[in-house]
Write an enzyme that holds these catalytic residues in place. Structure first.
Site, PDB file in Angstrom:
ATOM      1  N   ASP A   6       0.786  -1.239   0.000  1.00 16.05           N
ATOM      2  CA  ASP A   6       0.000   0.000   0.000  1.00 16.05           C
ATOM      3  C   ASP A   6       0.816   1.287   0.000  1.00 16.05           C
ATOM      4  O   ASP A   6       0.259   2.380   0.111  1.00 16.05           O
ATOM      5  CB  ASP A   6      -0.970   0.049   1.196  1.00 16.05           C
ATOM      6  CG  ASP A   6      -2.258  -0.695   0.876  1.00 16.05           C
ATOM      7  OD1 ASP A   6      -2.407  -1.131  -0.286  1.00 16.05           O
ATOM      8  OD2 ASP A   6      -3.099  -0.828   1.772  1.00 16.05           O
ATOM      9  N   HIS A  62      30.047   3.776  -4.257  1.00 16.68           N
ATOM     10  CA  HIS A  62      28.594   3.980  -4.154  1.00 16.68           C
ATOM     11  C   HIS A  62      28.096   3.767  -2.718  1.00 16.68           C
ATOM     12  O   HIS A  62      27.037   3.184  -2.503  1.00 16.68           O
ATOM     13  CB  HIS A  62      27.848   3.070  -5.140  1.00 16.68           C
ATOM     14  CG  HIS A  62      28.071   3.467  -6.564  1.00 16.68           C
ATOM     15  ND1 HIS A  62      27.865   2.630  -7.624  1.00 16.68           N
ATOM     16  CD2 HIS A  62      28.489   4.639  -7.108  1.00 16.68           C
ATOM     17  CE1 HIS A  62      28.159   3.256  -8.755  1.00 16.68           C
ATOM     18  NE2 HIS A  62      28.546   4.480  -8.466  1.00 16.68           N
ATOM     19  N   ASP A  89      28.787  13.233  -1.827  1.00 17.39           N
ATOM     20  CA  ASP A  89      28.345  13.321  -3.227  1.00 17.39           C
ATOM     21  C   ASP A  89      26.822  13.393  -3.154  1.00 17.39           C
ATOM     22  O   ASP A  89      26.155  12.374  -2.941  1.00 17.39           O
ATOM     23  CB  ASP A  89      28.823  12.089  -4.006  1.00 17.39           C
ATOM     24  CG  ASP A  89      28.498  12.182  -5.493  1.00 17.39           C
ATOM     25  OD1 ASP A  89      27.679  13.034  -5.886  1.00 17.39           O
ATOM     26  OD2 ASP A  89      29.060  11.377  -6.263  1.00 17.39           O
ATOM     27  N   ASP A 108      24.932  17.751  -9.655  1.00 18.46           N
ATOM     28  CA  ASP A 108      25.725  16.613  -9.172  1.00 18.46           C
ATOM     29  C   ASP A 108      27.030  17.170  -8.609  1.00 18.46           C
ATOM     30  O   ASP A 108      27.889  17.609  -9.373  1.00 18.46           O
ATOM     31  CB  ASP A 108      25.973  15.658 -10.361  1.00 18.46           C
ATOM     32  CG  ASP A 108      26.639  14.359  -9.944  1.00 18.46           C
ATOM     33  OD1 ASP A 108      26.861  14.148  -8.748  1.00 18.46           O
ATOM     34  OD2 ASP A 108      26.938  13.556 -10.855  1.00 18.46           O
ATOM     35  N   HIS A 110      37.329   5.045 -11.691  1.00 21.93           N
ATOM     36  CA  HIS A 110      36.129   5.451 -12.431  1.00 21.93           C
ATOM     37  C   HIS A 110      36.494   6.513 -13.477  1.00 21.93           C
ATOM     38  O   HIS A 110      37.611   7.010 -13.505  1.00 21.93           O
ATOM     39  CB  HIS A 110      35.022   5.931 -11.484  1.00 21.93           C
ATOM     40  CG  HIS A 110      35.374   7.120 -10.635  1.00 21.93           C
ATOM     41  ND1 HIS A 110      35.418   8.399 -11.125  1.00 21.93           N
ATOM     42  CD2 HIS A 110      35.685   7.217  -9.317  1.00 21.93           C
ATOM     43  CE1 HIS A 110      35.729   9.233 -10.138  1.00 21.93           C
ATOM     44  NE2 HIS A 110      35.913   8.539  -9.030  1.00 21.93           N
ATOM     45  N   HIS A 129      30.372  12.470 -16.756  1.00 21.47           N
ATOM     46  CA  HIS A 129      29.247  11.933 -17.535  1.00 21.47           C
ATOM     47  C   HIS A 129      28.366  13.097 -17.936  1.00 21.47           C
ATOM     48  O   HIS A 129      28.450  14.186 -17.346  1.00 21.47           O
ATOM     49  CB  HIS A 129      28.452  10.916 -16.691  1.00 21.47           C
ATOM     50  CG  HIS A 129      28.107  11.411 -15.321  1.00 21.47           C
ATOM     51  ND1 HIS A 129      27.019  12.206 -15.057  1.00 21.47           N
ATOM     52  CD2 HIS A 129      28.746  11.260 -14.122  1.00 21.47           C
ATOM     53  CE1 HIS A 129      26.987  12.497 -13.766  1.00 21.47           C
ATOM     54  NE2 HIS A 129      28.033  11.948 -13.166  1.00 21.47           N
ATOM     55  N   HIS A 176      22.856  10.747 -14.611  1.00 23.94           N
ATOM     56  CA  HIS A 176      23.690  10.186 -15.683  1.00 23.94           C
ATOM     57  C   HIS A 176      22.833  10.357 -16.923  1.00 23.94           C
ATOM     58  O   HIS A 176      22.007   9.519 -17.242  1.00 23.94           O
ATOM     59  CB  HIS A 176      24.020   8.718 -15.426  1.00 23.94           C
ATOM     60  CG  HIS A 176      24.986   8.534 -14.298  1.00 23.94           C
ATOM     61  ND1 HIS A 176      25.419   7.314 -13.873  1.00 23.94           N
ATOM     62  CD2 HIS A 176      25.613   9.433 -13.500  1.00 23.94           C
ATOM     63  CE1 HIS A 176      26.274   7.465 -12.867  1.00 23.94           C
ATOM     64  NE2 HIS A 176      26.396   8.749 -12.617  1.00 23.94           N
ATOM     65  N   GLU A 196      34.791  14.998 -12.321  1.00 25.55           N
ATOM     66  CA  GLU A 196      34.827  14.446 -10.978  1.00 25.55           C
ATOM     67  C   GLU A 196      35.980  13.474 -10.727  1.00 25.55           C
ATOM     68  O   GLU A 196      35.760  12.309 -10.402  1.00 25.55           O
ATOM     69  CB  GLU A 196      33.501  13.750 -10.676  1.00 25.55           C
ATOM     70  CG  GLU A 196      33.019  12.765 -11.741  1.00 25.55           C
ATOM     71  CD  GLU A 196      31.678  12.126 -11.355  1.00 25.55           C
ATOM     72  OE1 GLU A 196      31.595  11.508 -10.298  1.00 25.55           O
ATOM     73  OE2 GLU A 196      30.713  12.273 -12.137  1.00 25.55           O
ATOM     74  N   TYR A 252      41.389   7.130  -4.264  1.00 23.48           N
ATOM     75  CA  TYR A 252      40.843   6.310  -3.172  1.00 23.48           C
ATOM     76  C   TYR A 252      41.916   5.310  -2.759  1.00 23.48           C
ATOM     77  O   TYR A 252      42.261   4.412  -3.523  1.00 23.48           O
ATOM     78  CB  TYR A 252      39.576   5.584  -3.654  1.00 23.48           C
ATOM     79  CG  TYR A 252      38.639   6.523  -4.406  1.00 23.48           C
ATOM     80  CD1 TYR A 252      37.699   7.294  -3.715  1.00 23.48           C
ATOM     81  CD2 TYR A 252      38.744   6.686  -5.789  1.00 23.48           C
ATOM     82  CE1 TYR A 252      36.882   8.186  -4.404  1.00 23.48           C
ATOM     83  CE2 TYR A 252      37.932   7.573  -6.476  1.00 23.48           C
ATOM     84  CZ  TYR A 252      37.009   8.322  -5.788  1.00 23.48           C
ATOM     85  OH  TYR A 252      36.202   9.213  -6.470  1.00 23.48           O
ATOM     86  N   ARG A 274      37.105  12.937  -3.616  1.00 30.88           N
ATOM     87  CA  ARG A 274      36.626  13.249  -4.968  1.00 30.88           C
ATOM     88  C   ARG A 274      36.157  14.695  -4.949  1.00 30.88           C
ATOM     89  O   ARG A 274      35.638  15.170  -3.916  1.00 30.88           O
ATOM     90  CB  ARG A 274      35.474  12.310  -5.358  1.00 30.88           C
ATOM     91  CG  ARG A 274      34.843  12.639  -6.713  1.00 30.88           C
ATOM     92  CD  ARG A 274      33.975  11.511  -7.303  1.00 30.88           C
ATOM     93  NE  ARG A 274      32.765  11.231  -6.560  1.00 30.88           N
ATOM     94  CZ  ARG A 274      32.579  10.185  -5.770  1.00 30.88           C
ATOM     95  NH1 ARG A 274      33.554   9.296  -5.603  1.00 30.88           N
ATOM     96  NH2 ARG A 274      31.451  10.010  -5.137  1.00 30.88           N
ATOM     97  N   GLU A 306      33.810  17.176  -7.437  1.00 30.03           N
ATOM     98  CA  GLU A 306      32.945  17.098  -8.628  1.00 30.03           C
ATOM     99  C   GLU A 306      32.186  18.405  -8.852  1.00 30.03           C
ATOM    100  O   GLU A 306      31.545  18.926  -7.943  1.00 30.03           O
ATOM    101  CB  GLU A 306      31.926  15.961  -8.441  1.00 30.03           C
ATOM    102  CG  GLU A 306      30.908  15.874  -9.563  1.00 30.03           C
ATOM    103  CD  GLU A 306      30.004  14.646  -9.466  1.00 30.03           C
ATOM    104  OE1 GLU A 306      29.746  14.173  -8.338  1.00 30.03           O
ATOM    105  OE2 GLU A 306      29.561  14.180 -10.524  1.00 30.03           O
TER     106      GLU A 306
END
Ligand code: GLY
Ligand code: MN
Ligand code: MN
Length: 440
Positions: free
Chosen positions: A38, A244, A261, A272, A351, A355, A362, A385, A389, A407, A409
């Site tokens: 629901d 992520h 991020d 972003d 990475h 993008h 993305h 970005e 790491y 990072r 970005e």
């Protein structure tokens, strides 16, 4: 700024022109996704559907039919939910078929329940069907049934489309090139997101939970009528090395960095942003050394976002600077050309450098043309970005470096006069960050 029906109509005009005569396009919005019993996930219109219609209600399908002549004429039909007093008391206002015509400027409007019936007539005697193949399995199956049914009508002397064309090829290319209004909306999204990052820098304290810091960002998004454009990453210390990371449920420790991020979407246009800063307001010597390399790489990569440059140019620029820096700090050994050629830097940078950005974080749009990276054109928007790491268990490096993830970005518009950074209003140099954090 708000897009008007004239903007959506201009997009439909352009699409119809590219379809040519004797054609039909069918575009559905997103299905409502169930969260659990629901309770649905909050509905978010499909980006390409909204791009053409400005219509935000669920259960809607747009149909564009071009005429038989070469005169660019076309008709636009909208299938949508009918008005229903009881349902509207429970779930809110519906435009209905009247509203589809009056407010959304459809030439014809139908109740969504009539789609299976009405669409067959529309498919007959069209040569080409433009459809977004592969977006929604259930809708794909319905379209297949319609084609079968339309073929079955051939006894009446009619014909069904003989070509099915991937509509996304056209729509993605249209969406990749942003108008000045779209850039303005993305500037608004970026400015709000930048404000959220500024607030995060001002409020973080050792001992605070990652989710509490995330709440500070969400406060700014919500105050501006925005929602996050994607799941926010708030990772303290080594969590910043998980690309992520989304749990955001650990404490932020004195002496660690926090990588955020997170960014919002405004009127369906995304931003972003990533910033990485010290939880206690002061970078350690190792954090500072790595941060300086990434910032240098990011600034040079942004400067490479220029009309005519290859899409990959900023990545190549960023990689070279970061590899040089890693060698200088003793984190990597060997010949720079060899490290770049073999991509052994992927131990620390795994990475890409960005993008496309637009209605989707993305965003749509191809990256290659005939096997070659395409060149930047004015009106494209890309993220830049780079990051490094150092895994917490990486025994190939001195212990003092382990568990640092950074990072940076920003969102960049390609313009004839060079790169324009939409997210410039949140600080990113070491000095600026430390000065801002010292103020409170
Ligand atoms: N926030 C998603 C990304 O940076 O690609
Ligand atoms: Mn990104
Ligand atoms: Mn991001």
């Amino acid at each position: 700024m708000k897009l008007t029906q004239a903007d959506f109509q201009e997009r439909r005009d352009r699409l119809a022109k590219q379809m040519g005569p004797h054609s039909i396009a069918i575009i559905a919005t997103s299905p409502v996704a169930m969260r659990n019993r629901d309770a649905d996930y909050k509905f978010r219109a499909d980006s390409s559907f909204f791009y053409l219609t400005g219509f935000y209600e669920p259960e809607a399908v747009a149909v564009i039919e071009t005429s038989d002549s070469l005169d660019d004429g076309y008709s636009y039909s909208l299938f949508c939910r009918e008005r229903d007093r009881e349902m509207e008391i429970w779930n809110g206002y519906r435009a209905g078929v009247e509203g589809a015509v009056d407010e959304y400027e459809a030439d014809e409007a139908y109740a969504i329940d009539l789609l299976d019936e009405e669409i067959i007539e529309k498919l007959l005697n069209k040569e080409k069907l433009f459809y977004r193949i592969g977006q929604q399995a259930e809708f794909d199956a319905r379209v297949t049934n319609w084609i079968t049914e339309a073929n079955g009508e051939s006894r009446r002397g009619t014909s069904a489309p003989s070509h099915i064309i991937q509509l996304d090829r056209i729509l993605d290319e249209m969406r990749l090139h942003k108008s000045s209004q779209e850039i303005e909306l993305m500037q608004t999204a970026s400015t709000i997101s930048a404000q959220a990052h500024t607030r995060a820098m001002q409020t973080v304290r050792p001992g605070m939970m990652e989710y509490a810091l995330e709440a500070e960002l969400n406060y700014i998004f919500g105050q501006n009528g925005c929602v996050p454009a994607y799941n926010s990453i708030v990772g303290g210390g080594a969590n910043g090395c998980i690309l992520h990371y989304m749990e955001n449920d650990k404490a932020l420790n004195d002496g660690d960095l926090v990588l955020i991020d997170a960014a919002c979407e405004y009127q369906l246009y995304a931003s972003d942003i990533t910033r990485t800063f010290p939880v206690n307001g002061k970078f350690s010597p190792e954090q500072k050394a790595l941060y300086a390399i990434i910032l240098k790489a990011q600034l040079a990569a942004i400067d490479a976002v220029r009309v005519g440059h290859s899409y990959k140019e900023p990545h190549h620029v960023a990689v070279r600077i970061m590899v040089e820096g890693l060698i200088e700090l003793g984190l990597m050994q060997g010949d720079i050309e060899e490290i770049i050629r073999t991509e052994s830097f992927r131990q620390f940078y795994m990475h890409g450098t960005g993008h496309w950005l637009g209605m989707d974080v993305h965003d749509v749009g191809s990256y290659k043309h005939e096997g070659e990276w395409r060149a930047y054109e004015a009106g494209m928007v890309v993220t830049i970005e780079p990051g490094l790491y150092i895994a917490p268990d990486d025994e190939t490096v001195d212990e003092k470096w382990r568990g640092i993830g950074i990072r940076i970005e920003d969102d960049v518009v390609v313009t004839e006069s060079g790169p324009r950074v939409l997210t410039a209003s949140v600080v990113k140099t070491i000095e600026e960050i430390e000065a801002l954090m010292a103020q409170v």
